[in-house]
Scaffold this motif. Sequence first.
Motif, PDB file in Angstrom:
ATOM      1  N   ARG A 137       0.679  -1.232   0.031  1.00 29.63           N
ATOM      2  CA  ARG A 137       0.042   0.068  -0.126  1.00 29.63           C
ATOM      3  C   ARG A 137       0.856   1.457  -0.025  1.00 29.63           C
ATOM      4  N   PHE A 138       0.620   2.267  -0.982  1.00 27.03           N
ATOM      5  CA  PHE A 138       1.433   3.547  -0.894  1.00 27.03           C
ATOM      6  C   PHE A 138       0.539   4.433  -1.269  1.00 27.03           C
ATOM      7  N   MET A 139       1.335   5.730  -1.474  1.00 25.34           N
ATOM      8  CA  MET A 139       0.846   6.950  -1.723  1.00 25.34           C
ATOM      9  C   MET A 139       1.985   7.751  -2.500  1.00 25.34           C
ATOM     10  N   LEU A 140       1.439   8.267  -3.715  1.00 25.64           N
ATOM     11  CA  LEU A 140       2.351   9.319  -4.297  1.00 25.64           C
ATOM     12  C   LEU A 140       1.907  10.417  -3.986  1.00 25.64           C
ATOM     13  N   VAL A 141       2.885  11.487  -3.285  1.00 26.62           N
ATOM     14  CA  VAL A 141       2.465  12.718  -2.883  1.00 26.62           C
ATOM     15  C   VAL A 141       3.159  13.865  -3.624  1.00 26.62           C
ATOM     16  N   TYR A 142       2.358  14.976  -3.465  1.00 27.49           N
ATOM     17  CA  TYR A 142       3.043  16.186  -3.976  1.00 27.49           C
ATOM     18  C   TYR A 142       2.432  17.288  -2.977  1.00 27.49           C
ATOM     19  N   LEU A 143       3.651  18.058  -2.623  1.00 26.27           N
ATOM     20  CA  LEU A 143       3.277  19.120  -1.769  1.00 26.27           C
ATOM     21  C   LEU A 143       3.429  20.600  -2.559  1.00 26.27           C
ATOM     22  N   GLU A 144       2.402  21.091  -2.566  1.00 27.69           N
ATOM     23  CA  GLU A 144       2.480  22.577  -3.094  1.00 27.69           C
ATOM     24  C   GLU A 144       3.873  23.424  -2.225  1.00 27.69           C
ATOM     25  N   GLN A 145       4.599  24.083  -3.099  1.00 30.07           N
ATOM     26  CA  GLN A 145       5.651  24.604  -2.618  1.00 30.07           C
ATOM     27  C   GLN A 145       6.111  25.963  -3.426  1.00 30.07           C
ATOM     28  N   TYR A 146       6.127  27.231  -2.908  1.00 26.55           N
ATOM     29  CA  TYR A 146       6.275  28.195  -3.819  1.00 26.55           C
ATOM     30  C   TYR A 146       7.303  29.213  -3.103  1.00 26.55           C
ATOM     31  N   VAL A 147       7.764  30.343  -4.106  1.00 32.43           N
ATOM     32  CA  VAL A 147       8.399  31.579  -3.250  1.00 32.43           C
ATOM     33  C   VAL A 147       7.559  32.803  -3.578  1.00 32.43           C
ATOM     34  N   ASP A 148       7.284  33.565  -2.406  1.00 30.10           N
ATOM     35  CA  ASP A 148       6.273  34.654  -2.982  1.00 30.10           C
ATOM     36  C   ASP A 148       7.547  35.711  -3.361  1.00 30.10           C
ATOM     37  N   GLY A 149       6.710  37.004  -3.564  1.00 30.19           N
ATOM     38  CA  GLY A 149       7.219  38.224  -4.018  1.00 30.19           C
ATOM     39  C   GLY A 149       8.348  38.732  -3.340  1.00 30.19           C
ATOM     40  N   ASP A 150       8.310  38.547  -1.922  1.00 32.77           N
ATOM     41  CA  ASP A 150       9.326  38.843  -0.730  1.00 32.77           C
ATOM     42  C   ASP A 150      10.390  38.002  -0.631  1.00 32.77           C
ATOM     43  N   GLY A 151      10.579  37.198  -1.651  1.00 34.00           N
ATOM     44  CA  GLY A 151      11.495  35.751  -1.382  1.00 34.00           C
ATOM     45  C   GLY A 151      11.164  34.789  -0.302  1.00 34.00           C
ATOM     46  N   ASN A 152       9.809  34.758   0.454  1.00 32.26           N
ATOM     47  CA  ASN A 152       9.563  33.855   1.477  1.00 32.26           C
ATOM     48  C   ASN A 152       8.973  32.783   0.834  1.00 32.26           C
ATOM     49  N   GLU A 153       9.491  31.609   1.380  1.00 33.00           N
ATOM     50  CA  GLU A 153       9.048  30.136   0.948  1.00 33.00           C
ATOM     51  C   GLU A 153       7.727  29.994   1.554  1.00 33.00           C
ATOM     52  N   GLY A 154       6.870  29.324   0.921  1.00 35.36           N
ATOM     53  CA  GLY A 154       5.653  28.875   1.461  1.00 35.36           C
ATOM     54  C   GLY A 154       5.186  27.815   1.166  1.00 35.36           C
ATOM     55  N   GLU A 155       4.114  27.065   1.667  1.00 35.12           N
ATOM     56  CA  GLU A 155       3.568  25.556   1.437  1.00 35.12           C
ATOM     57  C   GLU A 155       2.197  25.758   1.341  1.00 35.12           C
ATOM     58  N   GLY A 156       1.609  25.125   0.155  1.00 37.51           N
ATOM     59  CA  GLY A 156       0.154  25.040   0.169  1.00 37.51           C
ATOM     60  C   GLY A 156      -0.358  23.702   0.645  1.00 37.51           C
ATOM     61  N   GLU A 157      -1.276  23.347  -0.071  1.00 36.70           N
ATOM     62  CA  GLU A 157      -1.843  21.822   0.100  1.00 36.70           C
ATOM     63  C   GLU A 157      -0.911  20.631  -0.084  1.00 36.70           C
ATOM     64  N   LEU A 158      -1.461  19.736   0.511  1.00 37.58           N
ATOM     65  CA  LEU A 158      -0.713  18.244   0.415  1.00 37.58           C
ATOM     66  C   LEU A 158      -1.482  17.477  -0.327  1.00 37.58           C
ATOM     67  N   PHE A 159      -0.890  16.855  -1.397  1.00 43.36           N
ATOM     68  CA  PHE A 159      -1.821  15.984  -2.463  1.00 43.36           C
ATOM     69  C   PHE A 159      -1.293  14.319  -2.199  1.00 43.36           C
ATOM     70  N   ASN A 160      -2.334  13.425  -1.783  1.00 44.45           N
ATOM     71  CA  ASN A 160      -1.944  12.180  -1.788  1.00 44.45           C
ATOM     72  C   ASN A 160      -2.756  11.315  -2.680  1.00 44.45           C
ATOM     73  N   VAL A 161      -2.207  10.350  -3.702  1.00 45.09           N
ATOM     74  CA  VAL A 161      -2.915   9.480  -4.373  1.00 45.09           C
ATOM     75  C   VAL A 161      -2.581   8.074  -3.781  1.00 45.09           C
ATOM     76  N   ASN A 162      -3.684   7.553  -3.266  1.00 47.59           N
ATOM     77  CA  ASN A 162      -3.542   6.249  -2.655  1.00 47.59           C
ATOM     78  C   ASN A 162      -3.815   5.074  -3.808  1.00 47.59           C
ATOM     79  N   PHE A 163      -2.954   4.079  -3.450  1.00 45.66           N
ATOM     80  CA  PHE A 163      -3.022   2.565  -4.162  1.00 45.66           C
ATOM     81  C   PHE A 163      -2.410   1.639  -3.651  1.00 45.66           C
ATOM     82  N   SER A 164      -2.622   0.361  -4.255  1.00 49.78           N
ATOM     83  CA  SER A 164      -2.112  -0.656  -3.713  1.00 49.78           C
ATOM     84  C   SER A 164      -1.277  -1.459  -5.193  1.00 49.78           C
ATOM     85  N   VAL A 165      -0.437  -2.196  -4.817  1.00 46.09           N
ATOM     86  CA  VAL A 165       0.036  -3.009  -6.133  1.00 46.09           C
ATOM     87  C   VAL A 165       0.397  -4.594  -5.722  1.00 46.09           C
TER      88      VAL A 165
END
Length: 165
Positions: A137-165
């Motif tokens: 059982r696994f998850m493929l994961v993506y985390l939104e990451q970005y840099v704003d106009g002031d150079g600050n790093e930020g995080e948005g949502e976490l996305f998980n796709v669940n699957f079994s093999v």
Amino acid sequence: MKKIAKLTALLLAMTLVLAGCGGAGAGKTTGDTGDTLKTMFFDFSVDEASSPAEYDGYVPAEGNRLVVCTVTVANTFGDTLPMYDTDFQLQWGSSDEDFAWAVDAFNDQLMPLEWELLTGDTVTYDMLFEAPADVDRFMLVYLEQYVDGDGNEGEGELFNVNFSV
């Protein structure tokens, strides 16, 4: 450098819009194989997941299994996006060590280490991982990451796709 400045400005604008409606850092979105998940930059889906004994001549290390995810990514951002295979991670279990990065691309079907997703484009790549042989059982994961106009790093949502093999 102009591309980075333009992307940063677009990310800032998008971040401000999302912050106003609770989007940035708002939580987690979970899906299953075949579901399309919509991030602030692109839509993606894990179209198929399998665990072959070998992949184009590549075999797993002793005690491991191969996990292949066929991933489709569609640029919905409105500008070219820099992409990396490390944008996605395979996870299992609850330990800080229960994850894998994709195997470096060695054919045209595998997601490149670094690439550009052009405005409006949709691409499909395989992602090849090694994981413990006793896990199914696994998850493929993506985390939104970005840099704003002031150079600050930020995080948005976490996305998980669940699957079994």
